[in-house]
Design a protein around this motif. Structure first.
Motif, PDB file in Angstrom:
ATOM      1  N   LEU A 102       0.832  -1.198   0.000  1.00 27.16           N
ATOM      2  CA  LEU A 102       0.000   0.000   0.000  1.00 27.16           C
ATOM      3  C   LEU A 102       0.871   1.254   0.000  1.00 27.16           C
ATOM      4  CD1 LEU A 102      -2.831  -0.788   2.588  1.00 27.16           C
ATOM      5  CD2 LEU A 102      -2.988  -0.736   0.105  1.00 27.16           C
ATOM      6  N   SER A 103       0.286   2.360  -0.399  1.00 27.02           N
ATOM      7  CA  SER A 103       0.997   3.634  -0.395  1.00 27.02           C
ATOM      8  C   SER A 103       1.450   3.996   1.019  1.00 27.02           C
ATOM      9  CB  SER A 103       0.085   4.740  -0.931  1.00 27.02           C
ATOM     10  OG  SER A 103       0.628   6.011  -0.650  1.00 27.02           O
ATOM     11  N   PRO A 104       2.697   4.453   1.182  1.00 27.02           N
ATOM     12  CA  PRO A 104       3.164   4.888   2.502  1.00 27.02           C
ATOM     13  C   PRO A 104       2.322   6.025   3.080  1.00 27.02           C
ATOM     14  CG  PRO A 104       5.008   4.640   0.994  1.00 27.02           C
ATOM     15  CD  PRO A 104       3.770   4.519   0.171  1.00 27.02           C
ATOM     16  N   ARG A 105       1.662   6.790   2.227  1.00 20.75           N
ATOM     17  CA  ARG A 105       0.785   7.847   2.720  1.00 20.75           C
ATOM     18  C   ARG A 105      -0.346   7.249   3.566  1.00 20.75           C
ATOM     19  NH1 ARG A 105      -0.149  12.893   0.225  1.00 20.75           N
ATOM     20  NH2 ARG A 105       0.740  12.051  -1.700  1.00 20.75           N
ATOM     21  N   ILE A 106      -0.862   6.092   3.130  1.00 19.52           N
ATOM     22  CA  ILE A 106      -1.957   5.437   3.842  1.00 19.52           C
ATOM     23  C   ILE A 106      -1.442   4.716   5.082  1.00 19.52           C
ATOM     24  CG2 ILE A 106      -3.724   3.651   3.664  1.00 19.52           C
ATOM     25  CD1 ILE A 106      -3.936   4.298   0.688  1.00 19.52           C
ATOM     26  N   THR A 107      -0.403   3.904   4.911  1.00 13.99           N
ATOM     27  CA  THR A 107       0.106   3.137   6.050  1.00 13.99           C
ATOM     28  C   THR A 107       0.708   4.047   7.117  1.00 13.99           C
ATOM     29  OG1 THR A 107       2.209   2.794   4.873  1.00 13.99           O
ATOM     30  CG2 THR A 107       0.513   1.100   4.634  1.00 13.99           C
ATOM     31  N   GLY A 108       1.362   5.132   6.677  1.00 11.40           N
ATOM     32  CA  GLY A 108       1.926   6.070   7.643  1.00 11.40           C
ATOM     33  C   GLY A 108       0.853   6.802   8.428  1.00 11.40           C
ATOM     34  N   ALA A 109      -0.255   7.141   7.761  1.00  9.42           N
ATOM     35  CA  ALA A 109      -1.362   7.795   8.458  1.00  9.42           C
ATOM     36  C   ALA A 109      -1.939   6.871   9.517  1.00  9.42           C
ATOM     37  CB  ALA A 109      -2.438   8.201   7.454  1.00  9.42           C
ATOM     38  N   ALA A 110      -2.169   5.605   9.157  1.00  9.62           N
ATOM     39  CA  ALA A 110      -2.701   4.646  10.129  1.00  9.62           C
ATOM     40  C   ALA A 110      -1.738   4.480  11.303  1.00  9.62           C
ATOM     41  CB  ALA A 110      -2.959   3.301   9.446  1.00  9.62           C
ATOM     42  N   LEU A 111      -0.441   4.456  11.017  1.00  2.47           N
ATOM     43  CA  LEU A 111       0.565   4.354  12.078  1.00  2.47           C
ATOM     44  C   LEU A 111       0.505   5.555  13.008  1.00  2.47           C
ATOM     45  CD1 LEU A 111       3.133   3.101  13.367  1.00  2.47           C
ATOM     46  CD2 LEU A 111       4.468   4.351  11.643  1.00  2.47           C
ATOM     47  N   LEU A 148      -6.171  -4.211  24.405  1.00  2.44           N
ATOM     48  CA  LEU A 148      -6.000  -4.582  22.999  1.00  2.44           C
ATOM     49  C   LEU A 148      -5.952  -3.350  22.105  1.00  2.44           C
ATOM     50  CD1 LEU A 148      -8.406  -7.664  22.687  1.00  2.44           C
ATOM     51  CD2 LEU A 148      -5.910  -7.696  22.662  1.00  2.44           C
ATOM     52  N   LEU A 149      -6.829  -2.376  22.375  1.00  6.16           N
ATOM     53  CA  LEU A 149      -6.967  -1.217  21.491  1.00  6.16           C
ATOM     54  C   LEU A 149      -5.993  -0.094  21.794  1.00  6.16           C
ATOM     55  CD1 LEU A 149     -10.877  -1.033  21.312  1.00  6.16           C
ATOM     56  CD2 LEU A 149      -9.309  -2.139  19.711  1.00  6.16           C
ATOM     57  N   HIS A 150      -5.505  -0.025  23.028  1.00  3.72           N
ATOM     58  CA  HIS A 150      -4.601   1.067  23.396  1.00  3.72           C
ATOM     59  C   HIS A 150      -3.140   0.636  23.496  1.00  3.72           C
ATOM     60  CE1 HIS A 150      -8.451   2.733  25.209  1.00  3.72           C
ATOM     61  NE2 HIS A 150      -8.069   3.690  24.384  1.00  3.72           N
ATOM     62  N   THR A 151      -2.907  -0.671  23.601  1.00  6.57           N
ATOM     63  CA  THR A 151      -1.533  -1.150  23.780  1.00  6.57           C
ATOM     64  C   THR A 151      -1.116  -2.122  22.686  1.00  6.57           C
ATOM     65  OG1 THR A 151      -1.798  -0.933  26.189  1.00  6.57           O
ATOM     66  CG2 THR A 151       0.066  -2.236  25.392  1.00  6.57           C
ATOM     67  N   ALA A 152      -1.919  -3.171  22.480  1.00  6.17           N
ATOM     68  CA  ALA A 152      -1.516  -4.223  21.545  1.00  6.17           C
ATOM     69  C   ALA A 152      -1.470  -3.731  20.095  1.00  6.17           C
ATOM     70  CB  ALA A 152      -2.469  -5.416  21.670  1.00  6.17           C
ATOM     71  N   THR A 153      -2.512  -3.047  19.641  1.00  6.90           N
ATOM     72  CA  THR A 153      -2.513  -2.607  18.232  1.00  6.90           C
ATOM     73  C   THR A 153      -1.480  -1.516  17.963  1.00  6.90           C
ATOM     74  OG1 THR A 153      -4.423  -1.163  18.705  1.00  6.90           O
ATOM     75  CG2 THR A 153      -4.868  -3.328  17.741  1.00  6.90           C
ATOM     76  N   PRO A 154      -1.272  -0.535  18.873  1.00  7.60           N
ATOM     77  CA  PRO A 154      -0.185   0.413  18.602  1.00  7.60           C
ATOM     78  C   PRO A 154       1.184  -0.253  18.531  1.00  7.60           C
ATOM     79  CG  PRO A 154      -1.692   1.336  20.215  1.00  7.60           C
ATOM     80  CD  PRO A 154      -2.097  -0.093  20.018  1.00  7.60           C
ATOM     81  N   LEU A 159       5.820  -2.195  15.363  1.00 11.56           N
ATOM     82  CA  LEU A 159       6.670  -3.331  15.010  1.00 11.56           C
ATOM     83  C   LEU A 159       6.618  -3.609  13.517  1.00 11.56           C
ATOM     84  CD1 LEU A 159       8.521  -5.511  16.205  1.00 11.56           C
ATOM     85  CD2 LEU A 159       6.503  -6.969  16.479  1.00 11.56           C
ATOM     86  N   ASP A 160       5.441  -3.538  12.932  1.00  6.24           N
ATOM     87  CA  ASP A 160       5.310  -3.733  11.492  1.00  6.24           C
ATOM     88  C   ASP A 160       6.111  -2.680  10.725  1.00  6.24           C
ATOM     89  OD1 ASP A 160       3.597  -4.907   9.106  1.00  6.24           O
ATOM     90  OD2 ASP A 160       3.470  -2.733   8.930  1.00  6.24           O
TER      91      ASP A 160
END
Length: 251
Positions: A102-111, A148-154, A159-160
């Motif tokens: 995917l575009s880094p613009r999208i993945t970076g925004a999600a990050l 899960l939502l505040h620790t695991a997914t961030p 890591l990804d």
């Protein structure tokens, strides 16, 4: 009796070889062509699928524990995790089938958004000294969803980014472009709160956006402070992406 007809040869390969030699290029295939199987990234696909499942599980637990879905989906936490689940699932599918990332613009925004979720929760909302703490009693189900939502997914998103993506993909302009969603979240939260009756539980999703407590002038100040902090975080991601090492075997 031997066949008197001389063997037929094609001049095209010879011409192609001669042309290649004249151009100074090596014979045979100069650029390797990867098959779909060779381009597949099963490790990245599996990790991202697991991260998406983590987000889905946390959201499902929160939905199960919630008595007001409208209030639940007004939280930045839920919205940013939904976005992350979509991006991770989409990325997992592309990695599994060998299609381009995917575009880094999208993945970076999600990050960035999921990092905002994790950092604000741990350093502001769970910190009694911040002045904006939300430390009300939680049921075991709500506690599990929160972790899960505040620790695991961030942590999964970071890591990804560090292990499964190549560095140097974020131009500087992305830092301010990514702020579009957090800035739009402010009027969303304020308009929603204004439409609800005073005294409604969860009228404003977060204490630093509570007009009843701080007034609009106080909210404006809080918004400027948080916007600057988010922009600083975005700049940090862009700069760190440029200097972090490229791990061996990462594509």
């Amino acid at each position: 009796m031997p066949d008197p007809t001389p063997p037929i040869t094609s001049a095209a390969p010879a011409a192609a070889t001669e042309s290649t030699a004249r151009a100074g290029l090596p014979e045979a295939a100069a650029v390797p062509v990867l098959s779909v199987a060779e381009a597949r990234r099963p490790v990245a696909a599996a990790f991202r699928a697991l991260a998406a499942l983590t987000g889905i599980t946390g959201i499902a637990l929160d939905i199960t524990a919630s008595h007001d879905l409208g209030r639940l989906f007004s939280y930045f936490t839920i919205q940013s995790n939904i976005l992350l689940v979509v991006v991770f699932a989409w990325s997992a599918g592309r990695a599994w089938t060998g299609r381009p990332a995917l575009s880094p613009r999208i993945t970076g925004a999600a990050l960035l958004y999921i990092c905002i979720t994790g950092l604000v929760f741990h350093f502001v909302l769970s910190n009694d000294s911040s002045g904006f703490a939300m430390t009300s009693h939680r049921t075991p189900l709500e506690t599990a969803a929160s972790q899960l939502l505040h620790t695991a997914t961030p942590l999964a998103a970071v890591l990804d980014w560090l292990v499964l993506t190549a560095p140097g993909a974020y131009p500087l302009r992305y830092a301010w472009q990514w702020l579009g969603y957090p800035l739009l979240y402010l009027p969303f939260a304020l308009i929603r709160g204004a439409l609800l009756a005073p005294g409604t539980e969860g009228r404003y999703p977060y204490p630093f956006l509570d007009v009843d407590l701080h007034g609009y002038a106080g909210i404006a100040t809080n918004a400027v402070v948080f916007a600057l902090a988010f922009y600083g975080l975005a700049l940090a991601l862009v700069l760190l992406d440029r200097i972090r090492p490229r791990l061996r075997g990462r594509t």
